[in-house]
Write an enzyme that holds these catalytic residues in place. Structure first.
Site, PDB file in Angstrom:
ATOM      1  N   HIS A 270     -30.824   4.303  35.197  1.00  0.00           N
ATOM      2  CA  HIS A 270     -31.025   5.121  36.399  1.00  0.00           C
ATOM      3  C   HIS A 270     -30.837   6.587  36.002  1.00  0.00           C
ATOM      4  CE1 HIS A 270     -30.691   6.604  40.507  1.00  0.00           C
ATOM      5  NE2 HIS A 270     -31.202   5.454  40.879  1.00  0.00           N
ATOM      6  N   ASP A 328     -32.948  -2.524  41.784  1.00  0.00           N
ATOM      7  CA  ASP A 328     -34.148  -3.382  41.719  1.00  0.00           C
ATOM      8  C   ASP A 328     -33.944  -4.653  40.922  1.00  0.00           C
ATOM      9  OD1 ASP A 328     -35.661  -0.290  41.627  1.00  0.00           O
ATOM     10  OD2 ASP A 328     -36.066  -1.778  43.180  1.00  0.00           O
TER      11      ASP A 328
HETATM   12  C1  SDX Z   1     -35.279   3.245  41.474  1.00  0.00           C
HETATM   13  O1  SDX Z   1     -34.159   8.051  41.723  1.00  0.00           O
HETATM   14  C2  SDX Z   1     -33.722   7.078  42.417  1.00  0.00           C
HETATM   15  O2  SDX Z   1     -32.725   7.162  43.122  1.00  0.00           O
HETATM   16  C3  SDX Z   1     -34.548   5.815  42.320  1.00  0.00           C
HETATM   17  C4  SDX Z   1     -34.003   4.626  43.089  1.00  0.00           C
HETATM   18  C5  SDX Z   1     -34.054   4.887  44.577  1.00  0.00           C
HETATM   19  O3  SDX Z   1     -33.298   4.244  45.303  1.00  0.00           O
HETATM   20  O4  SDX Z   1     -34.945   5.676  45.007  1.00  0.00           O
HETATM   21  O5  SDX Z   1     -32.677   4.353  42.711  1.00  0.00           O
HETATM   22  C6  SDX Z   1     -34.845   3.376  42.877  1.00  0.00           C
HETATM   23  O6  SDX Z   1     -36.343   3.724  41.150  1.00  0.00           O
HETATM   24  C7  SDX Z   1     -34.359   2.607  40.474  1.00  0.00           C
HETATM   25  C8  SDX Z   1     -34.925   2.639  39.026  1.00  0.00           C
HETATM   26  C9  SDX Z   1     -35.954   1.502  38.916  1.00  0.00           C
HETATM   27  N1  SDX Z   1     -36.677   1.620  37.640  1.00  0.00           N
HETATM   28  C10 SDX Z   1     -36.470   0.704  36.663  1.00  0.00           C
HETATM   29  O7  SDX Z   1     -35.626  -0.192  36.702  1.00  0.00           O
HETATM   30  C11 SDX Z   1     -37.419   0.866  35.480  1.00  0.00           C
HETATM   31  C12 SDX Z   1     -36.609   0.711  34.178  1.00  0.00           C
HETATM   32  N2  SDX Z   1     -35.718   1.860  34.079  1.00  0.00           N
HETATM   33  C13 SDX Z   1     -36.218   2.988  33.425  1.00  0.00           C
HETATM   34  O8  SDX Z   1     -37.567   3.190  33.285  1.00  0.00           O
HETATM   35  C14 SDX Z   1     -35.309   4.195  33.446  1.00  0.00           C
HETATM   36  O9  SDX Z   1     -34.017   3.775  33.318  1.00  0.00           O
HETATM   37  C15 SDX Z   1     -35.410   5.114  34.632  1.00  0.00           C
HETATM   38  C16 SDX Z   1     -36.816   5.535  34.885  1.00  0.00           C
HETATM   39  C17 SDX Z   1     -34.851   4.461  35.846  1.00  0.00           C
HETATM   40  C18 SDX Z   1     -34.608   6.329  34.287  1.00  0.00           C
HETATM   41  O10 SDX Z   1     -35.263   6.893  33.163  1.00  0.00           O
HETATM   42  P1  SDX Z   1     -34.605   8.086  32.428  1.00  0.00           P
HETATM   43  O11 SDX Z   1     -34.175   9.112  33.404  1.00  0.00           O
HETATM   44  O12 SDX Z   1     -35.468   8.512  31.289  1.00  0.00           O
HETATM   45  O13 SDX Z   1     -33.281   7.396  31.864  1.00  0.00           O
HETATM   46  P2  SDX Z   1     -32.246   8.113  31.057  1.00  0.00           P
HETATM   47  O14 SDX Z   1     -32.554   9.557  30.849  1.00  0.00           O
HETATM   48  O15 SDX Z   1     -30.929   7.810  31.664  1.00  0.00           O
HETATM   49  O16 SDX Z   1     -32.417   7.369  29.637  1.00  0.00           O
HETATM   50  C19 SDX Z   1     -31.386   7.440  28.719  1.00  0.00           C
HETATM   51  C20 SDX Z   1     -31.857   6.686  27.519  1.00  0.00           C
HETATM   52  C21 SDX Z   1     -33.259   7.082  27.032  1.00  0.00           C
HETATM   53  O17 SDX Z   1     -33.257   6.892  25.630  1.00  0.00           O
HETATM   54  P3  SDX Z   1     -33.153   8.223  24.708  1.00  0.00           P
HETATM   55  O18 SDX Z   1     -34.363   9.076  25.027  1.00  0.00           O
HETATM   56  O19 SDX Z   1     -31.833   8.896  25.107  1.00  0.00           O
HETATM   57  O20 SDX Z   1     -33.140   7.671  23.301  1.00  0.00           O
HETATM   58  O21 SDX Z   1     -31.948   5.272  27.809  1.00  0.00           O
HETATM   59  C22 SDX Z   1     -33.273   4.833  27.580  1.00  0.00           C
HETATM   60  C23 SDX Z   1     -34.177   6.039  27.621  1.00  0.00           C
HETATM   61  O22 SDX Z   1     -35.317   5.814  26.809  1.00  0.00           O
HETATM   62  N3  SDX Z   1     -33.596   3.928  28.687  1.00  0.00           N
HETATM   63  C24 SDX Z   1     -33.929   2.657  28.538  1.00  0.00           C
HETATM   64  C25 SDX Z   1     -34.076   2.166  29.845  1.00  0.00           C
HETATM   65  N4  SDX Z   1     -33.845   3.148  30.712  1.00  0.00           N
HETATM   66  C26 SDX Z   1     -33.550   4.251  29.994  1.00  0.00           C
HETATM   67  N5  SDX Z   1     -34.104   1.885  27.444  1.00  0.00           N
HETATM   68  C27 SDX Z   1     -34.435   0.595  27.691  1.00  0.00           C
HETATM   69  N6  SDX Z   1     -34.585   0.034  28.912  1.00  0.00           N
HETATM   70  C28 SDX Z   1     -34.420   0.802  30.007  1.00  0.00           C
HETATM   71  N7  SDX Z   1     -34.582   0.265  31.220  1.00  0.00           N
END
Ligand code: SDX
Length: 393
Positions: A270, A328
């Site tokens: 998140h 989710d």
């Molecule tokens: C919702 O914004 C909101 O409030 C949204 C929401 C709402 O109520 O409106 O809460 C609802 O959208 C929840 C999120 C649902 N999406 C998913 O579950 C999709 C899978 N998750 C990701 O795509 C991701 O975690 C995000 C999009 C949610 C967040 O992406 P970010 O902001 O890029 O995450 P981050 O900056 O915290 O990432 C940190 C690291 C990164 O690696 P590095 O670049 O530091 O090496 O963690 C990695 C990311 O690549 N990473 C993941 C990951 N999520 C982040 N690696 C593997 N699997 C994942 N799910």
């Protein structure tokens, strides 16, 4: 307010707006709707009461709640000619595509452009859109399965009415399962608002131009559809089906860590919560209760999800990256247990989040100091240079 939430002054310089609706503390996993903890609202309130709270800032008295509920019920039907839009979609159109189109078309029926100025008109828009979302969602579902559209029955509660419109057919008697209605009501409370997430910011930006509010809501539906946002609940189920068996989990955990592999663990991570999403905690407990009450506690997908969560939460990479299950991760398993098809999961999210979008729209247009949103950028392109005629390129 100083003393209660000490904001880092630098924070406001990056904030896209000021809002009094929802407060999130990502580090400590705190979520407040108008100051009330999500855990207490989930336990003691209802989706319509939370809708009133988010839009108007206070918990309603019994009388106020009754009149609010009646106002919502008054608007549950949709203009009969809206139904003809669905005939233009192929049966396999994604329901979110249909929702985007049909909700946007409400702007052709309700010229609530003056909703921006007249508080009464603003309330009519708010109650109308909240009331009509389940009806439009059910019509999209019925169209996709070739069944006749079922009209709302206003003696039913908000969620029971939705189940009726989704699952009843003219040929048979149907009474909505109270367990399913209660589960939906809780899921909608948890999905109602979440500060400046991508779809809410989209609605605020679109709404700030003075566009028709229904068109602004349609822009929110579009943003929510993405798998990185509201589309994640559908993507979680697709992922669990792809993993297929507990023995395959380690392979997918490694894929999720591999920067060269586009695979991500859907339902994990998140942008704001760097600790457990408080909503996921509530949904996780509810998942077990609902599946048990529906006699589906041995759902293989739930077992797979629980094992995946256990392995991920004990994996150094996910712990170090602070990747925990989000709202989710479990919601799709419950929707599936309630008989909601995967293609409709994000539509359910949209029904709930329409309340948040509407609350933010009301807050924004009700602010006399409102100005059009105009985010700036960090320019990383070429410096100024002179035109080069084509024969010298
Ligand atoms: C919702 O914004 C909101 O409030 C949204 C929401 C709402 O109520 O409106 O809460 C609802 O959208 C929840 C999120 C649902 N999406 C998913 O579950 C999709 C899978 N998750 C990701 O795509 C991701 O975690 C995000 C999009 C949610 C967040 O992406 P970010 O902001 O890029 O995450 P981050 O900056 O915290 O990432 C940190 C690291 C990164 O690696 P590095 O670049 O530091 O090496 O963690 C990695 C990311 O690549 N990473 C993941 C990951 N999520 C982040 N690696 C593997 N699997 C994942 N799910």
């Amino acid at each position: 307010q100083e003393g209660i939430f000490t904001f880092d002054p630098g924070f406001t310089s990056t904030a896209s707006c000021k809002s009094a609706i929802t407060y999130i503390d990502g580090e400590n996993g705190v979520l407040l709707y108008r100051g009330y903890p999500i855990e207490q609202l989930a336990e003691q309130s209802s989706f319509l009461e939370v809708s009133y709270l988010l839009m108007y800032g206070e918990l309603p008295s019994r009388e106020t709640m009754e009149s609010f509920k009646n106002s919502i019920l008054y608007h549950t039907m949709i203009n009969e000619s809206l139904l003809r839009f669905f005939n233009g979609f192929h049966y396999d159109a994604h329901p979110m595509a249909m929702m985007t189109g049909v909700v946007g078309s409400l702007s052709a029926f309700y010229h609530d452009q003056n909703a921006m100025r007249d508080p009464n008109q603003r309330d009519v828009f708010a109650h109308r859109i909240i009331a009509k979302m389940p009806t439009i969602a059910a019509a999209a579902y019925k169209h996709s399965i070739g069944q006749p559209f079922m009209y709302p029955q206003n003696h039913l509660g908000y969620c029971s009415n939705l189940l009726h419109m989704f699952f009843s057919v003219p040929a048979e008697a149907y009474s909505p399962d109270p367990v399913a209605a209660e589960a939906l009501d809780l899921l909608f409370i948890l999905h109602a608002d979440h500060e400046q997430n991508a779809s809410t910011s989209t609605v605020r930006l679109a709404g700030s131009t003075g566009t028709n509010p229904y068109a602004a809501i349609a822009s929110g539906i579009t943003a929510l559809w993405g798998p990185a946002h509201g589309g994640a609940n559908e993507a979680v189920l697709d992922m669990l089906h792809e993993i297929g068996d507990v023995k395959n989990i380690p392979k997918y955990i490694e894929k999720a860590k591999d920067k060269n592999d586009p695979f991500r663990l859907m339902g994990f991570g998140h942008r704001v919560y760097k600790n457990y999403d408080p909503r996921a905690k509530i949904i996780r407990e509810m998942c077990h209760k609902v599946l048990k009450r529906l006699g589906k506690e041995n759902d293989p997908l739930l077992e797979l999800a629980m094992e995946l969560e256990h392995i991920a939460l004990n994996d150094d990479y996910f712990v170090e990256k602070k990747l925990y299950p989000n709202v989710d991760f479990y919601s799709g398993i419950i929707y599936k247990a309630l008989g909601i098809p995967v293609s409709m999961f994000t539509v359910m999210f949209a029904i709930a989040r329409t309340v948040g979008w509407t609350a933010h729209w009301l807050e924004m247009v009700g602010d006399p100091a409102m100005r059009i949103g105009r985010p700036r950028q960090l320019y990383v392109g070429e410096g100024q240079r002179d035109y080069v005629p084509v024969d010298r390129r």
